[in-house]
Design an enzyme around this catalytic site. Structure first.
Site, PDB file in Angstrom:
ATOM      1  N   LYS A  70       0.872  -1.179   0.000  1.00 25.61           N
ATOM      2  CA  LYS A  70       0.000   0.000   0.000  1.00 25.61           C
ATOM      3  C   LYS A  70       0.906   1.225   0.000  1.00 25.61           C
ATOM      4  O   LYS A  70       2.007   1.201   0.559  1.00 25.61           O
ATOM      5  CB  LYS A  70      -0.897   0.011   1.241  1.00 25.61           C
ATOM      6  CG  LYS A  70      -2.201   0.769   1.028  1.00 25.61           C
ATOM      7  CD  LYS A  70      -3.192  -0.035   0.224  1.00 25.61           C
ATOM      8  CE  LYS A  70      -4.509   0.712   0.079  1.00 25.61           C
ATOM      9  NZ  LYS A  70      -5.515  -0.088  -0.657  1.00 25.61           N
TER      10      LYS A  70
ATOM     11  N   THR B  74     -14.944  -3.114  -7.377  1.00 23.03           N
ATOM     12  CA  THR B  74     -15.037  -3.165  -5.919  1.00 23.03           C
ATOM     13  C   THR B  74     -16.489  -3.051  -5.461  1.00 23.03           C
ATOM     14  O   THR B  74     -16.960  -3.834  -4.618  1.00 23.03           O
ATOM     15  CB  THR B  74     -14.195  -2.056  -5.269  1.00 23.03           C
ATOM     16  OG1 THR B  74     -12.862  -2.116  -5.785  1.00 23.03           O
ATOM     17  CG2 THR B  74     -14.148  -2.235  -3.764  1.00 23.03           C
TER      18      THR B  74
ATOM     19  N   SER C 175      -7.947  -6.173 -10.728  1.00 24.02           N
ATOM     20  CA  SER C 175      -6.572  -5.703 -10.950  1.00 24.02           C
ATOM     21  C   SER C 175      -5.668  -6.882 -11.315  1.00 24.02           C
ATOM     22  O   SER C 175      -4.800  -6.768 -12.177  1.00 24.02           O
ATOM     23  CB  SER C 175      -6.037  -5.007  -9.696  1.00 24.02           C
ATOM     24  OG  SER C 175      -6.545  -3.706  -9.575  1.00 24.02           O
TER      25      SER C 175
ATOM     26  N   GLY D  15      -5.115   2.304  -7.864  1.00 26.42           N
ATOM     27  CA  GLY D  15      -5.701   3.507  -7.288  1.00 26.42           C
ATOM     28  C   GLY D  15      -6.337   3.243  -5.932  1.00 26.42           C
ATOM     29  O   GLY D  15      -6.508   2.101  -5.513  1.00 26.42           O
ATOM     30  N   ASP D  16      -6.672   4.312  -5.253  1.00 28.33           N
ATOM     31  CA  ASP D  16      -7.382   4.256  -3.974  1.00 28.33           C
ATOM     32  C   ASP D  16      -7.978   5.643  -3.774  1.00 28.33           C
ATOM     33  O   ASP D  16      -8.157   6.382  -4.754  1.00 28.33           O
ATOM     34  CB  ASP D  16      -6.418   3.870  -2.836  1.00 28.33           C
ATOM     35  CG  ASP D  16      -7.141   3.394  -1.575  1.00 28.33           C
ATOM     36  OD1 ASP D  16      -7.620   4.261  -0.825  1.00 28.33           O
ATOM     37  OD2 ASP D  16      -7.233   2.189  -1.341  1.00 28.33           O
TER      38      ASP D  16
END
Length: 450
Positions: free
Chosen positions: A132, A215, A383, A171-172
């Protein structure tokens, strides 16, 4: 008894050891304790796992990278931010996990996210390690050119640590398709190669269909598996959702498509409410307009939704709650509101969105909790599919990817259910942790002391 054995004597003893090694990192302690409660007996009772200190090793990231990011704003002023990448474990594949651009980003937050990612990625069945990263940069209110310059400066530092067989970010929060494009463009420039070193790219630039939807859709598919096990359906259920970003909006779209009555979306300032449910085109209109204008109140008003200032959507009556904003967003009081309002299922669209106190309240009220590491694994699953497409030089159809996503989420539910049986009931949090830990632990053992 050796000192090492004493570390595994109880969860409190184990956490005393962890907290001494990682002082002052509350979010990380919370995440580790949550897993330790479910897997400590596995780590203690298996002689090989105990001797090789596998659980202890998995609480220590392989490495934590920290770097300065210097860039220039539109007025020519020099700006300085901090960038990070936590490469937690590559026991079952290259490091994999998102990048978050937000003022709240700290090493402790990223460590907890990477730790959770380890078990999430394991549950997918794909060969994905865990990492992360991100920066304390806030893209809100910045021009597109400022965001581009920041992304280029960030990747100039990060590129030497990533690669399609090493570490593959995605991404986040604060990192959407625009930011991914800027980041990947700079990676190509610096490495002089088109390689799948980052996911979430535009479809025409090596990305995968279904990545944006994955998601949110995956969370709803997980929910459907839960309901199907009980012989029930989503049709007609009242669903409250927090957040108004990628996960929340796509969860709302899929839930609505399957007949649910979706009543809320939210941001930091408050929430929008339609007691009878958003209309067929309302969510798509919100998705088109927000967060471009950043005013959820105005966007909600355009679809006839009531704006509730300074509050969270958990005070509304619902049967299913999908917290999809950020960590620890749903506290003890919120949990009481949900339980009193008839909520029976909480699906964690975000990572660790419940405080420990909230979990206790929901447990006491017999509200089922689907943990984020299982319920929101759809994003990292697609992903993983993008990584496969990149290596093969292919672009798969949306229909194939949607079917693969459905099957992956069903398989994750079945693993969590199988490993979550305890005292005549199913605890999906326990099951997800035990199933994820089992796979990673076997891999760590196979490598010896390293």
């Amino acid at each position: 008894m050796s000192n090492h054995d004493e570390e595994l004597e109880s969860v409190d003893a184990f956490m005393e050891w962890v907290e001494a090694r990682h002082p002052g990192e509350a979010e990380y302690h919370q995440a580790v304790r949550g897993v330790a409660c479910h897997v400590l007996d596995m780590a203690r009772d298996d002689a090989d796992l105990r001797e090789q200190r596998v659980l202890q090793r998995l609480t220590e990231p392989d490495r934590t990278l920290s770097f300065r990011v210097v860039w220039e704003d539109d007025q020519g002023r020099i700006e300085i931010n901090r960038g990070y990448r936590v490469q937690h474990s590559n026991a079952i594949g290259p490091y994999k996990g998102g990048l978050r651009f937000d003022p709240s980003v700290t090493p402790a937050v990223l460590k907890f996210l990477a730790f959770e990612q380890l078990f999430k990625n394991s549950l997918t069945g794909l060969n994905l390690g865990a990492g992360k990263g991100g920066a304390d940069f806030d893209p809100r209110g910045r021009s597109s050119r400022e965001v581009m310059r920041f992304c280029h400066a960030f990747m100039t530092e990060l590129h030497r640590h990533i690669g399609q067989l090493t570490d593959v970010p995605a991404g986040d929060i604060g990192v959407g398709s625009r930011e991914i494009g800027f980041l990947f463009g700079q990676y190509k420039r610096l490495e002089n190669q088109f390689a799948g070193a980052i996911t979430g790219k535009a479809v025409g630039a090596g990305g995968s269909r279904m990545r944006q939807e994955a998601t949110g859709y995956g969370a709803v598919y997980f929910l459907c598996s839960m309901l199907a096990e009980a012989g029930e359906e989503l049709d007609g259920r009242r669903v409250a959702i927090s957040g108004a970003g990628n996960v929340a909006l796509h969860a709302a779209i899929k839930a609505q498509e399957l007949g649910a009555v979706v009543t809320t979306l939210s941001n930091r300032a408050g929430y929008i409410l339609k007691p009878d449910g958003f209309g067929a085109n309302d969510i798509e209109r919100i998705r088109a307009d927000y967060p471009a204008d950043r005013d959820l109140e105005a966007v909600g008003d355009s679809v006839g939704a009531e704006w509730v200032e300074g509050k969270k959507p958990w005070e509304t009556e619902c049967q299913i709650a999908i917290p999809s904003a950020t960590q620890n967003e749903l506290d003890e009081d919120d949990a009481r509101h949900l339980a009193d309002g008839g909520c029976s299922i909480v699906i964690e669209g975000a990572n660790m969105p419940l405080t420990s106190a909230a979990e206790s309240v929901l447990d006491e009220a017999r509200v089922q909790i689907a943990p984020g590491k299982a319920a929101n694994a759809g994003g990292v699953a697609v992903s993983g599919f993008e990584m496969s497409q990149n290596r093969l030089g292919q672009t798969w159809s949306a229909e194939r990817l949607d079917e693969d996503l459905r099957e992956t989420m069903k398989a994750i539910y079945e693993k969590a259910q199988e490993h979550g049986k305890i005292e005549g009931r199913i605890d999906l949090r326990r099951g997800a942790d035990r199933a994820g830990f089992e796979r990673v632990a076997k891999a760590v053992l196979s490598f010896g002391a390293m």
